[in-house]
Design a protein around this motif. Structure first.
Motif, PDB file in Angstrom:
ATOM      1  N   VAL A  17     -13.119  -6.347   0.102  1.00 47.98           N
ATOM      2  CA  VAL A  17     -12.526  -5.756   1.296  1.00 47.98           C
ATOM      3  C   VAL A  17     -13.196  -4.380   1.326  1.00 47.98           C
ATOM      4  O   VAL A  17     -13.302  -3.513   0.136  1.00 47.98           O
ATOM      5  CB  VAL A  17     -10.931  -5.422   1.024  1.00 47.98           C
ATOM      6  CG1 VAL A  17     -10.387  -4.466   2.138  1.00 47.98           C
ATOM      7  CG2 VAL A  17     -10.373  -7.074   1.456  1.00 47.98           C
ATOM      8  N   THR A  18     -13.733  -3.754   2.323  1.00 47.28           N
ATOM      9  CA  THR A  18     -14.013  -2.518   2.496  1.00 47.28           C
ATOM     10  C   THR A  18     -13.585  -1.744   3.648  1.00 47.28           C
ATOM     11  O   THR A  18     -13.809  -0.567   3.994  1.00 47.28           O
ATOM     12  CB  THR A  18     -15.635  -2.393   2.652  1.00 47.28           C
ATOM     13  OG1 THR A  18     -16.146  -3.288   4.120  1.00 47.28           O
ATOM     14  CG2 THR A  18     -16.486  -3.095   1.694  1.00 47.28           C
ATOM     15  N   GLY A  40      -3.722  -1.741  -8.325  1.00 44.38           N
ATOM     16  CA  GLY A  40      -4.956  -1.269  -8.325  1.00 44.38           C
ATOM     17  C   GLY A  40      -4.782   0.365  -7.578  1.00 44.38           C
ATOM     18  O   GLY A  40      -3.737   0.590  -7.516  1.00 44.38           O
ATOM     19  N   SER A  41      -6.013   0.855  -7.125  1.00 45.70           N
ATOM     20  CA  SER A  41      -5.902   1.807  -6.302  1.00 45.70           C
ATOM     21  C   SER A  41      -6.872   2.063  -5.310  1.00 45.70           C
ATOM     22  O   SER A  41      -7.798   1.251  -5.365  1.00 45.70           O
ATOM     23  CB  SER A  41      -6.109   3.078  -7.310  1.00 45.70           C
ATOM     24  OG  SER A  41      -7.282   2.986  -7.953  1.00 45.70           O
ATOM     25  N   PHE A  42      -6.938   2.956  -4.431  1.00 44.88           N
ATOM     26  CA  PHE A  42      -7.803   3.181  -3.462  1.00 44.88           C
ATOM     27  C   PHE A  42      -7.975   4.673  -3.046  1.00 44.88           C
ATOM     28  O   PHE A  42      -6.874   5.763  -3.348  1.00 44.88           O
ATOM     29  CB  PHE A  42      -7.460   2.564  -1.908  1.00 44.88           C
ATOM     30  CG  PHE A  42      -6.111   2.771  -1.580  1.00 44.88           C
ATOM     31  CD1 PHE A  42      -5.899   3.761  -0.467  1.00 44.88           C
ATOM     32  CD2 PHE A  42      -5.113   1.898  -1.954  1.00 44.88           C
ATOM     33  CE1 PHE A  42      -4.710   3.819   0.066  1.00 44.88           C
ATOM     34  CE2 PHE A  42      -4.033   2.348  -1.366  1.00 44.88           C
ATOM     35  CZ  PHE A  42      -3.702   3.070  -0.508  1.00 44.88           C
ATOM     36  N   ASP A  43      -8.998   5.021  -2.187  1.00 47.68           N
ATOM     37  CA  ASP A  43      -9.377   6.322  -2.078  1.00 47.68           C
ATOM     38  C   ASP A  43      -8.534   6.902  -0.795  1.00 47.68           C
ATOM     39  O   ASP A  43      -8.876   6.304   0.327  1.00 47.68           O
ATOM     40  CB  ASP A  43     -10.614   6.706  -2.001  1.00 47.68           C
ATOM     41  CG  ASP A  43     -11.087   8.080  -1.762  1.00 47.68           C
ATOM     42  OD1 ASP A  43     -10.439   8.835  -1.745  1.00 47.68           O
ATOM     43  OD2 ASP A  43     -12.503   8.288  -1.287  1.00 47.68           O
ATOM     44  N   ILE A  85     -11.612   1.006   3.329  1.00 47.75           N
ATOM     45  CA  ILE A  85     -10.753   1.044   2.080  1.00 47.75           C
ATOM     46  C   ILE A  85     -11.365   0.163   1.313  1.00 47.75           C
ATOM     47  O   ILE A  85     -11.983  -1.018   1.486  1.00 47.75           O
ATOM     48  CB  ILE A  85      -9.279   0.447   2.619  1.00 47.75           C
ATOM     49  CG1 ILE A  85      -8.351   0.489   1.203  1.00 47.75           C
ATOM     50  CG2 ILE A  85      -9.279  -0.886   3.044  1.00 47.75           C
ATOM     51  CD1 ILE A  85      -6.830   0.271   1.651  1.00 47.75           C
ATOM     52  N   ASP A  86     -11.501   0.557  -0.002  1.00 45.72           N
ATOM     53  CA  ASP A  86     -12.222  -0.199  -0.987  1.00 45.72           C
ATOM     54  C   ASP A  86     -10.982  -0.751  -1.987  1.00 45.72           C
ATOM     55  O   ASP A  86     -10.394   0.185  -2.845  1.00 45.72           O
ATOM     56  CB  ASP A  86     -13.007   0.613  -1.672  1.00 45.72           C
ATOM     57  CG  ASP A  86     -14.166   0.145  -2.448  1.00 45.72           C
ATOM     58  OD1 ASP A  86     -13.674  -1.169  -3.175  1.00 45.72           O
ATOM     59  OD2 ASP A  86     -15.269   0.340  -3.139  1.00 45.72           O
ATOM     60  N   LEU A  87     -11.112  -1.967  -2.163  1.00 42.31           N
ATOM     61  CA  LEU A  87      -9.964  -2.780  -3.133  1.00 42.31           C
ATOM     62  C   LEU A  87     -10.687  -3.480  -4.414  1.00 42.31           C
ATOM     63  O   LEU A  87     -10.183  -4.417  -5.127  1.00 42.31           O
ATOM     64  CB  LEU A  87      -9.168  -3.671  -2.150  1.00 42.31           C
ATOM     65  CG  LEU A  87      -8.398  -3.263  -1.218  1.00 42.31           C
ATOM     66  CD1 LEU A  87      -7.389  -4.251  -0.546  1.00 42.31           C
ATOM     67  CD2 LEU A  87      -7.486  -1.931  -1.697  1.00 42.31           C
ATOM     68  N   PHE A 141       0.875  -1.192  -0.030  1.00 38.01           N
ATOM     69  CA  PHE A 141       0.027   0.014  -0.012  1.00 38.01           C
ATOM     70  C   PHE A 141       1.035   1.292   0.014  1.00 38.01           C
ATOM     71  O   PHE A 141       1.736   1.519   0.904  1.00 38.01           O
ATOM     72  CB  PHE A 141      -0.791  -0.109   1.037  1.00 38.01           C
ATOM     73  CG  PHE A 141      -2.014  -1.224   1.227  1.00 38.01           C
ATOM     74  CD1 PHE A 141      -3.147  -1.028   0.736  1.00 38.01           C
ATOM     75  CD2 PHE A 141      -1.602  -2.269   2.045  1.00 38.01           C
ATOM     76  CE1 PHE A 141      -4.072  -1.994   0.741  1.00 38.01           C
ATOM     77  CE2 PHE A 141      -2.459  -3.245   2.172  1.00 38.01           C
ATOM     78  CZ  PHE A 141      -3.805  -3.228   1.444  1.00 38.01           C
ATOM     79  N   ASP A 142       0.611   2.070  -0.911  1.00 37.67           N
ATOM     80  CA  ASP A 142       1.355   3.353  -0.929  1.00 37.67           C
ATOM     81  C   ASP A 142       0.190   4.496  -0.744  1.00 37.67           C
ATOM     82  O   ASP A 142      -0.475   4.989  -1.454  1.00 37.67           O
ATOM     83  CB  ASP A 142       1.871   3.820  -2.273  1.00 37.67           C
ATOM     84  CG  ASP A 142       2.651   5.020  -2.360  1.00 37.67           C
ATOM     85  OD1 ASP A 142       2.540   5.904  -1.384  1.00 37.67           O
ATOM     86  OD2 ASP A 142       3.599   5.225  -3.232  1.00 37.67           O
ATOM     87  N   THR A 143       0.026   4.927   0.627  1.00 38.07           N
ATOM     88  CA  THR A 143      -0.927   5.960   0.945  1.00 38.07           C
ATOM     89  C   THR A 143      -0.756   7.282   0.541  1.00 38.07           C
ATOM     90  O   THR A 143      -1.738   8.056   0.672  1.00 38.07           O
ATOM     91  CB  THR A 143      -1.127   5.703   2.564  1.00 38.07           C
ATOM     92  OG1 THR A 143       0.173   5.890   3.189  1.00 38.07           O
ATOM     93  CG2 THR A 143      -1.463   4.252   3.011  1.00 38.07           C
TER      94      THR A 143
END
Length: 262
Positions: A116-117, A77-80, A88-90, A59-61
């Motif tokens: 995953v949420t 992928g990416s996440f918000d 977190i939404d994957l 994860f790169d936050t």
């Protein structure tokens, strides 16, 4: 009646232990930053591969990027990054498409990640990834990287750029040399000399980028290859050791953009 009561209590305790519900304050997004081994999926332990490596996720936050390996293929992928802490939404994870002898673990991991949420701390150096029902579907363990920056030390030929082989025997063979202690590079892009530094991230042992690489300004008959190499170098965000012994440099989407060979 007493036996039934005890049985229900024990079941309730077990359920609580493996629930993502928590009265504790939600962890900040930075708590999941870095590289994690995937050690359990839907209650089943994940077995290492023949090289004793576990599937992993990074994860790169800072950028909202996620990458890793699901057991056979590389995934990305990416996440918000602005989501509520703990969420977190994957969904929408993509992966490369190599076929391996057994795709069971890979398919289980990708399916679980798609559910995953949320995330929650699961003890020292461990993290739950939870579904919409607050059930842990993936358990992560912070990874101690076995790839050290020192592996880059020395001079490397640039063998491939974006899947295209670099011709061997050129008058000015493209290469890149790393001084790991000084965090500097020098080399040749095919015509011009290049010099600069590189940056890393303490939370991800495989992170690397090359901001501000400078070159000399000679004009050569064919500048196309040089342009491709410099563009690819500017896009690099991580590195890894390849199975053949070389070094792979990857962009933010985890696509292989440069292959280096001693």
């Amino acid at each position: 009646m007493k036996k039934v009561f005890v049985s229900i209590c024990v079941a309730g305790v077990a359920l609580a232990m493996f629930s993502c519900h928590s009265v504790e304050k939600a962890l900040p997004l930075s708590s999941i930053n870095g590289e994690w081994n995937i050690i359990e999926v839907n209650g089943s332990k994940v077995a290492p591969d023949e090289s004793k490596n576990l599937p992993f996720i990074v994860f790169d936050t800072a950028t909202g990027r996620v990458s890793g390996n699901s057991g056979c293929n590389r995934m990305m992928g990416s996440f918000d990054v602005n989501a509520k802490p703990g969420n977190i939404d994957l969904k929408g994870m993509a992966s490369t498409r190599m076929m391996c002898p057994d795709m069971t673990t890979e398919n289980n991991i990708l399916n679980a990640l798609g559910q995953v949420t949320a995330y929650k701390k699961a003890g020292k150096n461990k993290m739950y990834l939870c579904n919409a029902s607050n059930r842990p579907v993936v358990i992560l363990e912070k990874k101690v990287s076995d790839v050290r920056l020192s592996v880059l030390s020395g001079e490397w030929k640039i063998k491939e750029v974006n899947g295209e082989a670099v011709p061997f025997g050129m008058e000015k063979q493209p290469f890149i040399a790393f001084d790991v202690k000084k965090k500097t590079i020098h080399g040749n892009a095919g015509c011009n000399l290049m010099n600069g530094g590189f940056e890393t991230n303490v939370d991800n042992a495989k992170s690397i980028s090359f901001p501000g690489v400078a070159t000399t300004m000679m004009a050569c008959p064919d500048m196309e290859l040089e342009g491709k190499i410099l563009k690819a170098l500017n896009e690099v965000k991580s590195f890894d050791v390849l199975s053949g012994g070389g070094i792979g440099l990857y962009d933010a989407n985890d696509a292989l953009v440069l292959v280096l060979e001693k």
